[in-house]
Structures are given as structure tokens and as C-alpha cells.
Design a protein around this motif. Sequence first.
Motif, PDB file in Angstrom:
ATOM      1  N   CYS A  66       0.839  -1.201   0.000  1.00 34.66           N
ATOM      2  CA  CYS A  66       0.000   0.000   0.000  1.00 34.66           C
ATOM      3  C   CYS A  66       0.878   1.256   0.000  1.00 34.66           C
ATOM      4  N   LEU A  67       0.478   2.225  -0.793  1.00 36.07           N
ATOM      5  CA  LEU A  67       1.269   3.447  -0.897  1.00 36.07           C
ATOM      6  C   LEU A  67       1.064   4.342   0.319  1.00 36.07           C
ATOM      7  N   ASP A  75      -4.974   1.028   2.920  1.00 36.18           N
ATOM      8  CA  ASP A  75      -5.993   2.088   2.843  1.00 36.18           C
ATOM      9  C   ASP A  75      -7.110   1.721   1.860  1.00 36.18           C
ATOM     10  N   ASN A  76      -6.822   0.779   0.984  1.00 36.97           N
ATOM     11  CA  ASN A  76      -7.785   0.335  -0.026  1.00 36.97           C
ATOM     12  C   ASN A  76      -8.236   1.449  -0.965  1.00 36.97           C
ATOM     13  N   GLN A  77      -7.412   2.481  -1.070  1.00 37.61           N
ATOM     14  CA  GLN A  77      -7.741   3.636  -1.911  1.00 37.61           C
ATOM     15  C   GLN A  77      -6.683   3.863  -2.978  1.00 37.61           C
ATOM     16  N   CYS A  78      -5.434   3.604  -2.615  1.00 43.18           N
ATOM     17  CA  CYS A  78      -4.332   3.971  -3.492  1.00 43.18           C
ATOM     18  C   CYS A  78      -4.314   3.099  -4.746  1.00 43.18           C
ATOM     19  N   CYS A  81      -3.567  -0.652  -4.042  1.00 44.68           N
ATOM     20  CA  CYS A  81      -4.698  -1.377  -3.466  1.00 44.68           C
ATOM     21  C   CYS A  81      -5.770  -1.612  -4.525  1.00 44.68           C
TER      22      CYS A  81
HETATM   23 ZN   LIG Z   1      -3.331   1.307  -0.506  1.00 49.62          ZN
END
Ligand SMILES: [Zn+2]
Length: 558
Positions: A66-67, A75-78, A81
Motif C-alpha cells: 500500500c502506498l 488504505d484500499n484507496q491507493c 490497493c
Molecule cells: Zn493502498
Amino acid sequence: MRLNNQVLYRKWRPRRFSELAGQEHVTTVLQRALQQQRVAHAYLFCGPRGTGKTTSARVLARAINCLTPQGSEPDNQCAMCRNIDQGQALDLIEMDAASNRGIDEIRSLREKVHFAPAEGKYKVYIVDEAHMLTEAASNAFLKTLEEPPPHAIFVLCTTEPHKILPTIISRCQRLDFRRISTTVMVERLQFICQAENIEADPKVLEILARSAEGSLRDAETLLEQMIVSYGQTLELQHVQQSLGMTHSQTAKDLANYLVMGNIPAALGTIGRASRDGSDIQQIHRQSIELVRGLMLVLSGAGDTIDLDMDTLKEIEELSTKTTMRTVMACLKALAESRIHSDSIPSLQLEMAVMETAFTIIPDVNNSDKNGGTELPVGINSSQNTISTMAQPNQRVPAEHKSPPHKMAMPTSKHAEEPALMSVETESPTNPDNITGDLVPPETWNQVVQQLRRQKGKRFFLGALLKDCKAPYIENGAMVLPFNYRSNKERMEEELQELSSRQVIESALEQFLGSSYELRLTLRDGGSSGGMSASATSPLVRSARAMGGRVIEEKRLDE
Ligand SMILES: [Zn+2]
């Protein structure tokens, strides 16, 4: 169907460690490793199917690449992910060893593993069903594990770790996934239902969870099937239908005949079913469920049964015609004859509990001669004993029987089928009752009464036993302390007759719920009834202790 084309378990697959239900002992280890930047190069995730092994591996892959990670969670956003989410991440390589089990795949893995990751910091290899690799492939893979490039992380997932090479296992950090408890699964299903706007009876979710036997994926798949079949509102009958919980007439017949003791008819039912090509295993399972239902109804726990209303009514009806003793015997026999006793995980335990109740707690409550009384019993949880819930004067005649749903414990019409165990904890005069040592006097009186007119070879058995005032159970045998030696010896003589023994045994079974080996003794200070001299002689005593018997006693002065 309003579900979009993502199946439930994929749609609701956990994307953070905190969402992984029931595997906190595993996620804690992984999160700590991430926090301390000490993630191992190889993990072995073991555990039953559907418990979150590959899901956890993916969360790990996300968290480590994850970044902008949030602590130890992705974060499940980058972009990283999202790529993993969409199955487009170049650095997450998933291999299903069940279909790619050969040496070629592993060779290719070995060649590519040395290339640096394309996007992230690590290349994560997930090898699912790792025990399926061939031996050659396993050995080739071992070479990689022995010198892993620093950017590679391997996660081997398996349901059968014992089939994996020990040399591989020793290079991995092993984490064991557990079956997920029903409670945890129900919570998860509730969460999904809420999110999907599904209205489901809590009982429905409980049944789904239980039939999934620890596999959350199975539970979610079942839930999805239900939604596809029945829409947004799930009712009890839906789940019963879709899980095949409606019981066949054959199973009902079999259970009925069994508990009514009609063995020929029971065998006939099985024979017919077999000739008709019915699924015997299913009949077997269903009849176990039905007899288990009977057990629960008889023990007052009828509201915990997952049966449809009609079947429940039939069971309640049947429960008024049989006894717990019979039901337990049937259930035991049925359950023990199962090859895979995996149908109801709690069954063995329930039966063990009931068996214990039978073994340790004698039956002091006697049905009256017409067998028309009802003895409601319940489990007294605070004392772990079974106690009568009603005083004798509150007994209800059979005609006014309340539905057996609540605490009804009908007695049998047959003398050889006694009412179920119950100990009168109310009786202050007899604290020994609870330990099961002393036979309660009233019970013993009943035995004596029953045998009053039973003539053995020479004597009325009841008349002889009347001489024993306080019999007790010791090491599985019933000790009968006689007041008079003469009576004791008469009884010893009677007991040599099979028919006398049988009559006594059946009386004990009727009133105490179990038969015992009989041990005859003389009560301390008891009268020897005119044959006293031998009782005090050490020589005679030791002869008796070795099994000797006084046949004749003569006074020396005679
Ligand atoms: Zn991430």
C-alpha cells in the motif's frame, strides 16, 4: 435479483485485517509483523476451507504494498490497493496448485521471482492448495524458499498441511486458521444482510451459519442462493426448503417405529426405502434429526429445534407416547452407526450429557401403577443436577397434559420403560441423593413393593429385600446391607437363580433407571438371626471375604 454480478462472498470479502471474522489470533500476528517491518518471507496458512486463508493473504499483499497504509491496514484507496482489488496487480501472483501442480509452473516461478517488483515494494506469491504440488514441484519450490530474494513473500495456503513436505513447512511461519463460530458467522451474515437490504429472520441466519460448519464462504454462498431463490425477505421455511430440512415420510416412519419399539416395521421401512433407491444416508441423517428433536422436546428444550412446524407437531405428539430412555437408546444407536457423524456437531455432546444424567442420577420418581402421571423435569444449572420441577402433589393426569414443548416428561405406559431420571432435591432428609450414593428410601420402597409378590425359587424376593434398609451404590454395584444374616443368605441362594436375578434387575431398572450388580453385605451391628457365632470369627470372615459362604452352622455344645 438485485445483487449485481459480484457474488456476495467476493463483494463482501474482507479488505482489512479488522474485517476478518473470527481469526484475530492470525491477524494480530500479521499486523504486528507489518508494524515492526518484520514480515516473514514465507507463511503457511493452514485451516479448513472458507475460513479466510487466501483473503488474509490478499489483505497482507495489499497492506505491504500500500502506498499510504494506515498503520498495519491497507488504505484500499491507493493505486496499488485498487490494482489488487481489480486483479490487475503485477506484483501479486496467485497460483492454484490444484490446477497448476507441475514442475513447469514452479520453474517459471523460480525464473521470474528474481526480477524486481514492477510497482510495489514486494512481490507476493499466493500458492493456494499448496499440498497439491507434485513432489518434483515441491522440491523445486523448496530451492526458492531456501534462498528467497529479499523482495519476495510467499503465502502457502492449505487445508491439509500434513501433505506438505516437512522441509517446506520448516521454512515457513505457520498460522492456523480456525473454523468460524456460529455466533461470529451470524454477525457477519447480519452485516451483509443489512448492507444488501435483506430482511432475514435471525433464526434463518443461524441455520445457515450452522449448516456451513465453520466455513464463512459456504455460509455466504448459502445466503446468496437464498436471496436468488426467495428475494429480499428470507423466512424460516425458505431456509428449511433450500437446505433440504423438510423430512421425508420415510425418515418420519423410521423414527416413529423406532421409538415405539416396533423393530419389524422399522426394518421394513428401511428395506422398502432401499428397494426404492432412496438415499439411505439422508434417511439416516433425517431420522437422527427427528429423534434428536424428540430428545429436545422431552427435555423441555423443544424451542431450540430447527424443524418446520408440521414436523415439530408430529414430534410433540410422538413424545407423549415414548420415554426419554427409549429415545436415548434409539439416538445412541443411530448416531453410533453413522459413518460420518458430521451432521450435527453438538449431538455427541448433548448425548453425552443425557447419558450422564441417566448413569449418575437414579430414578426416584415412580410412575403410578397406571402410568398416568407426568413428571416435568428440568436441568438445574446451578447445581448441575436434574431436579423435579413439580412436587408430587402437582402431578398432572395424562389427559390434561400440557404440550410437551414446555418441560413435559411423560412416563411410559410400559412398566419396563421407566420415567426419566429425577432427583428430589427438595428432600432435606436425604442429602445423599445428589451424590447418587444412597438409594433414596422412597425409591427403594418402590422396588421392595414391586417385588413383594415376586416369588423366587423359595422366597418372596420383596420380603427378603425389605430387610435391607439403606442400600447404596458403590463403584457401579448396589450394596445391600442386610439386617439379618439369614435373609442375606436366603437372598444369596435366590440370586443363583437366573429368573430371580432377572426379576430383581428389571425392578431396579424400572425404578432406578439402571440395573446394578448386587453385592450383599451385613449391616454393621446387624443381627445374625441366630447364626451369630460365625460372624465374629476371623477365620470365617476371611473365608467369606474370599467368596466363601456359610452353609451350615452348628453350635459346639449341640
Ligand atoms: Zn493502498
